[in-house]
Motif scaffolding. Structure first.
Motif, mmCIF file in Angstrom:
data_model
loop_
_atom_site.group_PDB
_atom_site.id
_atom_site.type_symbol
_atom_site.label_atom_id
_atom_site.label_comp_id
_atom_site.label_asym_id
_atom_site.label_seq_id
_atom_site.Cartn_x
_atom_site.Cartn_y
_atom_site.Cartn_z
ATOM 1 N N MET A 107 0.832 -1.193 0.000
ATOM 2 C CA MET A 107 0.000 0.000 0.000
ATOM 3 C C MET A 107 0.874 1.253 0.000
ATOM 4 N N ALA A 108 1.879 1.263 0.838
ATOM 5 C CA ALA A 108 2.778 2.418 0.919
ATOM 6 C C ALA A 108 3.515 2.625 -0.395
ATOM 7 N N HIS A 109 3.772 1.546 -1.126
ATOM 8 C CA HIS A 109 4.492 1.643 -2.391
ATOM 9 C C HIS A 109 3.597 2.124 -3.527
ATOM 10 N N ARG A 110 2.336 1.674 -3.532
ATOM 11 C CA ARG A 110 1.453 1.934 -4.664
ATOM 12 C C ARG A 110 0.669 3.240 -4.543
ATOM 13 N N LEU A 111 0.596 3.806 -3.347
ATOM 14 C CA LEU A 111 -0.153 5.047 -3.155
ATOM 15 C C LEU A 111 0.774 6.187 -2.771
ATOM 16 N N ASP A 112 0.296 7.402 -2.989
ATOM 17 C CA ASP A 112 1.082 8.576 -2.618
ATOM 18 C C ASP A 112 0.157 9.630 -2.024
ATOM 19 N N ALA A 113 0.633 10.331 -1.014
ATOM 20 C CA ALA A 113 -0.117 11.416 -0.379
ATOM 21 C C ALA A 113 0.572 12.738 -0.698
ATOM 22 N N THR A 114 -0.181 13.668 -1.260
ATOM 23 C CA THR A 114 0.281 15.034 -1.488
ATOM 24 C C THR A 114 -0.487 15.920 -0.514
ATOM 25 N N VAL A 115 0.216 16.768 0.241
ATOM 26 C CA VAL A 115 -0.414 17.500 1.351
ATOM 27 C C VAL A 115 -0.223 19.001 1.189
ATOM 28 N N PHE A 116 -1.314 19.738 1.406
ATOM 29 C CA PHE A 116 -1.259 21.204 1.430
ATOM 30 C C PHE A 116 -2.231 21.693 2.488
ATOM 31 N N ASP A 117 -1.710 22.387 3.487
ATOM 32 C CA ASP A 117 -2.536 22.983 4.544
ATOM 33 C C ASP A 117 -3.461 21.963 5.194
ATOM 34 N N GLY A 118 -2.931 20.784 5.480
ATOM 35 C CA GLY A 118 -3.703 19.743 6.144
ATOM 36 C C GLY A 118 -4.649 18.981 5.243
ATOM 37 N N GLN A 119 -4.680 19.318 3.959
ATOM 38 C CA GLN A 119 -5.520 18.618 2.995
ATOM 39 C C GLN A 119 -4.675 17.554 2.294
ATOM 40 N N VAL A 120 -5.188 16.336 2.248
ATOM 41 C CA VAL A 120 -4.423 15.208 1.727
ATOM 42 C C VAL A 120 -5.052 14.713 0.429
ATOM 43 N N ARG A 167 -6.918 9.157 10.072
ATOM 44 C CA ARG A 167 -6.512 8.945 11.459
ATOM 45 C C ARG A 167 -5.303 9.789 11.856
ATOM 46 N N VAL A 168 -4.615 10.364 10.884
ATOM 47 C CA VAL A 168 -3.419 11.159 11.179
ATOM 48 C C VAL A 168 -3.834 12.518 11.720
ATOM 49 N N ARG A 169 -3.245 12.906 12.826
ATOM 50 C CA ARG A 169 -3.570 14.182 13.459
ATOM 51 C C ARG A 169 -3.248 15.350 12.527
ATOM 52 N N GLY A 170 -4.161 16.298 12.448
ATOM 53 C CA GLY A 170 -3.949 17.488 11.639
ATOM 54 C C GLY A 170 -4.556 17.429 10.258
ATOM 55 N N VAL A 171 -5.074 16.267 9.850
ATOM 56 C CA VAL A 171 -5.699 16.145 8.532
ATOM 57 C C VAL A 171 -7.076 16.808 8.559
ATOM 58 N N LYS A 172 -7.297 17.731 7.622
ATOM 59 C CA LYS A 172 -8.554 18.473 7.550
ATOM 60 C C LYS A 172 -9.507 17.903 6.507
ATOM 61 N N ARG A 173 -8.948 17.458 5.399
ATOM 62 C CA ARG A 173 -9.761 16.890 4.329
ATOM 63 C C ARG A 173 -8.949 15.813 3.634
ATOM 64 N N VAL A 174 -9.662 14.872 3.008
ATOM 65 C CA VAL A 174 -9.001 13.841 2.212
ATOM 66 C C VAL A 174 -9.650 13.836 0.831
ATOM 67 N N PHE A 175 -8.841 14.022 -0.190
ATOM 68 C CA PHE A 175 -9.308 13.943 -1.568
ATOM 69 C C PHE A 175 -8.912 12.569 -2.110
ATOM 70 N N ASP A 176 -9.896 11.735 -2.339
ATOM 71 C CA ASP A 176 -9.652 10.356 -2.755
ATOM 72 C C ASP A 176 -9.618 10.286 -4.279
ATOM 73 N N GLU A 177 -8.416 10.120 -4.838
ATOM 74 C CA GLU A 177 -8.241 9.963 -6.278
ATOM 75 C C GLU A 177 -7.603 8.613 -6.580
ATOM 76 N N ILE A 178 -7.931 7.609 -5.767
ATOM 77 C CA ILE A 178 -7.373 6.264 -5.935
ATOM 78 C C ILE A 178 -8.168 5.519 -6.997
ATOM 79 N N ALA A 179 -7.478 4.997 -7.979
ATOM 80 C CA ALA A 179 -8.113 4.142 -8.977
ATOM 81 C C ALA A 179 -8.191 2.727 -8.415
ATOM 82 N N VAL A 180 -9.225 1.995 -8.779
ATOM 83 C CA VAL A 180 -9.425 0.629 -8.294
ATOM 84 C C VAL A 180 -9.388 -0.332 -9.466
ATOM 85 N N GLY A 181 -8.593 -1.391 -9.349
ATOM 86 C CA GLY A 181 -8.497 -2.391 -10.391
ATOM 87 C C GLY A 181 -7.102 -2.969 -10.456
#
Length: 204
Positions: A51-64, A85-99
């Motif tokens: 999971m850590a290898h296949r996904l990436d988090a880009t963060v700006f002002d607590g938005q992931v 679950r990470v402290r300080g996260v304000k929003r999560v934008f889910d752009e994960i493709a499934v397949g």
């Protein structure tokens, strides 16, 4: 199938990307954003190194912004849940493709697209480039940050769309109110809006 444009918010294998934190953010928030990115990756790795290898988090002002590819919906949901679950996260934008991870992602091409866009924004004196974070994944350009006006955001997306190879542009940018400029500018894209294919996208 891609789940592009999904925004997960409460209340108020990573491809190549690029992140520059805006100078208008307080230094402590800039530091916190770096910490959030590391902690999100850490919690993914605790679940699965894949999971850590296949996904990436880009963060700006607590938005992931999460990009990458998950083998199934359960895996995707777990990645989003762990990011929240990470402290300080304000929003999560889910752009994960499934397949199945059968596509070929050209990281060098994504890096080239991001570099070209970053250079275009720096060269444009009407754009405060430091206020934007750019992430390119499989020729889809994601833009995060703060625009001083709708016109500036339209300039940013226009630059992105004219780069050769870009398939689409998706904006998660907050626009600061500026009544004078809004009178003379077309309406900005909605947050998370798919801006469509780039003008020089070429075949997929």
């Amino acid at each position: 199938a891609s789940l592009s444009g999904c925004v997960v918010a409460a209340g108020g294998g990573a491809a190549a990307g690029y992140a520059v934190l805006g100078e208008d953010l307080p230094p402590e928030q800039q530091l916190r954003d770096y910490q959030i990115k590391a902690e999100v990756a850490g919690t993914w790795g605790a679940f699965s190194q894949e999971m850590a290898h296949r996904l990436d988090a880009t963060v700006f002002d607590g938005q992931v912004l999460i990009t990458g590819r998950a083998p199934d919906a359960r895996w995707r949901q777990e990645a989003v849940r762990r990011a929240w679950r990470v402290r300080g996260v304000k929003r999560v934008f889910d752009e994960i493709a499934v397949g199945p991870d059968s596509r070929f992602v050209d990281s060098a091409r994504d890096t080239w697209i991001t570099t070209q866009l970053r250079g275009a924004l720096i060269a444009d004196l009407d754009v405060k480039s430091i206020n934007y974070v750019i992430k390119t994944d499989d020729r889809v350009v994601y833009v995060m940050g703060v625009a001083r006006s709708p016109r500036e955001l339209n300039d940013v997306t226009r630059h992105a769309r004219t780069i050769a190879g870009v398939r689409r542009v998706i904006s998660f940018v907050t626009v600061l109110p500026s009544p004078e400029q809004q009178l003379n500018a077309p309406p900005p894209p909605e947050e998370g809006e798919d801006m469509g294919p780039g003008e020089n996208a070429g075949p997929d």
